[in-house]
Design a protein around this motif. Structure first.
Motif, PDB file in Angstrom:
ATOM      1  N   LEU A   1       0.823  -1.201   0.000  1.00  0.00           N
ATOM      2  CA  LEU A   1       0.000   0.000   0.000  1.00  0.00           C
ATOM      3  C   LEU A   1       0.860   1.255   0.000  1.00  0.00           C
ATOM      4  CD1 LEU A   1      -2.803  -0.951   2.572  1.00  0.00           C
ATOM      5  CD2 LEU A   1      -3.081  -0.645   0.113  1.00  0.00           C
ATOM      6  N   PHE A   2       1.901   1.248   0.806  1.00  0.00           N
ATOM      7  CA  PHE A   2       2.756   2.433   0.881  1.00  0.00           C
ATOM      8  C   PHE A   2       3.471   2.669  -0.441  1.00  0.00           C
ATOM      9  CE2 PHE A   2       6.355   5.048   2.171  1.00  0.00           C
ATOM     10  CZ  PHE A   2       5.712   5.988   2.971  1.00  0.00           C
TER      11      PHE A   2
ATOM     12  N   LEU B   1       1.905   9.763  -4.839  1.00  0.00           N
ATOM     13  CA  LEU B   1       0.976  10.815  -4.436  1.00  0.00           C
ATOM     14  C   LEU B   1       1.481  11.555  -3.199  1.00  0.00           C
ATOM     15  CD1 LEU B   1      -2.476   9.022  -4.925  1.00  0.00           C
ATOM     16  CD2 LEU B   1      -1.309  10.625  -6.460  1.00  0.00           C
ATOM     17  N   ILE B   2       2.074  10.813  -2.246  1.00  0.00           N
ATOM     18  CA  ILE B   2       2.650  11.441  -1.057  1.00  0.00           C
ATOM     19  C   ILE B   2       3.780  12.383  -1.469  1.00  0.00           C
ATOM     20  CG2 ILE B   2       3.960  10.998   1.051  1.00  0.00           C
ATOM     21  CD1 ILE B   2       2.423   8.350   1.306  1.00  0.00           C
TER      22      ILE B   2
ATOM     23  N   LEU C   1      -7.191   4.836  -4.226  1.00  0.00           N
ATOM     24  CA  LEU C   1      -6.271   5.921  -4.587  1.00  0.00           C
ATOM     25  C   LEU C   1      -6.835   6.861  -5.662  1.00  0.00           C
ATOM     26  CD1 LEU C   1      -2.725   4.268  -4.514  1.00  0.00           C
ATOM     27  CD2 LEU C   1      -3.595   6.082  -3.030  1.00  0.00           C
TER      28      LEU C   1
ATOM     29  N   ALA D   1       1.072   4.301  -2.750  1.00  0.00           N
ATOM     30  CA  ALA D   1       0.714   5.669  -2.364  1.00  0.00           C
ATOM     31  C   ALA D   1       1.888   6.638  -2.451  1.00  0.00           C
ATOM     32  CB  ALA D   1       0.172   5.673  -0.934  1.00  0.00           C
TER      33      ALA D   1
ATOM     34  N   GLY E   1      -7.752   9.364  -2.801  1.00  0.00           N
ATOM     35  CA  GLY E   1      -6.418   9.821  -2.429  1.00  0.00           C
ATOM     36  C   GLY E   1      -5.729   8.928  -1.408  1.00  0.00           C
ATOM     37  N   TRP E   2      -4.462   9.275  -1.113  1.00  0.00           N
ATOM     38  CA  TRP E   2      -3.644   8.403  -0.276  1.00  0.00           C
ATOM     39  C   TRP E   2      -4.051   8.444   1.195  1.00  0.00           C
ATOM     40  CZ3 TRP E   2      -0.634  10.138   3.774  1.00  0.00           C
ATOM     41  CH2 TRP E   2      -0.378  11.516   3.835  1.00  0.00           C
ATOM     42  N   ARG E   3      -4.595   9.555   1.663  1.00  0.00           N
ATOM     43  CA  ARG E   3      -4.971   9.637   3.076  1.00  0.00           C
ATOM     44  C   ARG E   3      -6.112   8.672   3.398  1.00  0.00           C
ATOM     45  NH1 ARG E   3      -2.595  13.937   5.750  1.00  0.00           N
ATOM     46  NH2 ARG E   3      -1.598  15.490   4.398  1.00  0.00           N
TER      47      ARG E   3
ATOM     48  N   LEU F   1      -6.615   5.897   1.957  1.00  0.00           N
ATOM     49  CA  LEU F   1      -6.040   4.554   1.933  1.00  0.00           C
ATOM     50  C   LEU F   1      -5.482   4.170   3.299  1.00  0.00           C
ATOM     51  CD1 LEU F   1      -5.415   2.203  -0.061  1.00  0.00           C
ATOM     52  CD2 LEU F   1      -3.160   3.230  -0.375  1.00  0.00           C
TER      53      LEU F   1
ATOM     54  N   SER G   1      -5.592  -0.356  -3.508  1.00  0.00           N
ATOM     55  CA  SER G   1      -4.965   0.802  -4.151  1.00  0.00           C
ATOM     56  C   SER G   1      -5.738   1.221  -5.388  1.00  0.00           C
ATOM     57  CB  SER G   1      -3.516   0.460  -4.524  1.00  0.00           C
ATOM     58  OG  SER G   1      -2.750   0.196  -3.364  1.00  0.00           O
TER      59      SER G   1
END
Length: 461
Positions: A44-45, A51-52, A174, A48, A178-180, A182, A170
């Motif tokens: 997952l990270f 986008l982060i 996503l 993401a 968005g990533w938050r 997730l 994801s």
């Protein structure tokens, strides 16, 4: 009146003679879900991270630091929680690791700066890295010897399942939220805390090692009621060496892993873990980059990863069954030895054969790691077992730090064609180390495996 050792032997015999029941399935499911979170989190990270990086204005080096912080947290978590659970108990440690992971993953979603993101990411992985060795130890200690390998191995098949779940989440979350959002989903594993309090007692073996006979008796009686019905007891015909009170003067468990009678075995197992995670994380993190440099489009590289992850689910499960049928050492050796050939095959393949060869790579990588961890835990007594498994996972994660960095350097110096050869070499070294351990544990009660060796070690002190 039966002596303490006789009471312990009877309790262990009752535990070993139980059928696989609904109670065992609940325990399996809890451990499976906790382990699934570990694998899913890293994937997952990774999904993401672009986008982060865009939101916080991170360059490649800073983005790499974020990924590394998570790996360091998981590394330290495996060492710490694996060791501490030999002092405070498996059940307490499991709940602590899940709680820390859930709380700080949710906080990642609320990060307001790069500093807060680094801190929350480290803390969440510190909990997550400790969950897997604790869950592995707990599951192995509750399962009857005849099915210990297949049940614990299939529990660890949650790793590749977690990768598939992460890919699905994801794709679902996503693009839309968005990533938050997730990472906000990361609070869901907190439900495991409620389930663990209801369905996960302390390990009987751990309770006995602490001299808590009555607590162990209550746990065994509860499991018997669930498995056999009220008022029924399992047979007590097995003669099992007692480990009552062995943890009361255990000292520093990490040092005991390197005692004269255990040092060679411990170092060989660490070599196995290091070599595996070198190859496994090297492929997980770097395969798309390797293939893109060789001229493949990114979407095709991602297809290779998906094929590998799907094959890994079946490889994990097959290996778990095979080690109970044919033994730990021959099956693990075969997986690592043939795995070296599969990695070389993929390195040299072209066309459609690349799809076939990466599936075979997935079968062994990561398909062999769960059963390897089971084998590592079986070779140590109860008061050291979680420490041994935690350090097995932890030392291996050093390989996971180094592989992306070394592979990146090889790519920078235009040596990318040989990267897959290093993964093959790592598997070959692991195959040799497994053979040199020289102990077979198939179908043996855990206490029988370690009794003779512990006596020999005590005689040298």
């Amino acid at each position: 009146m039966a002596s303490v050792k006789e009471q312990s032997a009877h309790l262990m015999s009752r535990l070993e003679n139980l059928p696989f029941s609904r109670w065992h399935r609940y325990l399996f499911l809890l451990a499976f879900l906790g382990t699934l979170c570990d694998a899913a989190d890293f994937a997952l990270f990774g999904g993401a991270l672009p986008l982060i990086s865009k939101e916080f204005g991170l360059g490649p080096a800073e983005a790499g630091l974020l990924a590394t912080v998570g790996l360091v947290g998981a590394f330290l978590g495996a060492l710490f929680w694996g060791t501490i659970s030999d002092y405070i108990g498996r059940r307490t440690s499991f709940q602590a690791t899940v709680g820390i992971f859930a709380a700080f993953t949710a906080l990642v979603a609320a990060s307001w700066s790069v500093g807060s993101l680094l801190a929350f990411r480290f803390a969440s992985n510190f909990g997550l890295g400790g969950e897997v060795p604790v869950a592995t130890t707990l599951t192995a200690e509750f399962m009857p010897s005849r099915i210990r390998g297949r049940v614990t191995g299939n529990m660890l098949a949650a790793f590749p399942v977690g990768l598939v779940v992460a890919a699905g989440l994801s794709l679902l979350i996503l693009p839309r939220f968005g990533w938050r959002a997730l990472f906000a989903v990361g609070i869901v594993p907190a439900l495991l805390l409620y389930l663990a309090r209801r369905h996960m007692p302390e390990s009987v073996r751990y309770s006995l090692s602490r001299g808590r006979i009555k607590e162990a008796e209550r746990t065994v009686a509860h499991i018997e009621e669930q498995a056999l019905g009220k008022g029924h007891h399992a047979r007590t015909d097995m003669k099992i060496p007692a480990e009552v009170g062995t943890a009361t003067a255990q000292g520093v468990t990490v040092f005991q892993l390197l005692a004269p009678g255990r040092r060679r075995r411990t170092i060989l197992l660490w070599i196995v873990s290091f070599c595996f995670l070198w190859a496994s994380n090297g492929i997980l993190f770097m395969l798309p980059t390797i293939l893109v440099q060789r001229g493949f489009p990114l979407h095709q590289a991602l297809v290779f990863l998906l094929i590998q992850a799907t094959a890994a689910i079946f490889g994990y499960s097959a290996c778990a069954f095979l080690i109970d049928m044919y033994g730990r050492r021959p099956v693990l050796f075969l997986y690592y030895f043939v795995g070296a050939a599969f990695h070389l095959w993929f390195a040299m393949a072209s066309g459609y054969w690349m799809y076939v060869s990466i599936a075979f790579v997935g079968w062994v990588n990561p398909g062999v790691y769960g059963p390897s961890a089971i084998y590592a835990g079986e070779l140590y007594p109860t008061h050291l077992r979680a420490t041994a498994v935690g350090w097995f996972f932890g030392i291996g994660r050093i390989g996971s730090f180094l592989a992306p960095a070394v592979v990146g350097m090889m790519l920078a110096f235009h040596l990318g064609h040989y990267v897959l050869h290093t993964f093959a070499l790592a598997y070959l070294i692991a195959a040799i180390a497994i053979v040199l351990v020289g102990i077979e544990t198939k179908g043996k009660v855990l206490e029988d495996i370690t009794e003779a060796e512990d006596e020999a070690i005590a005689a040298t002190v």
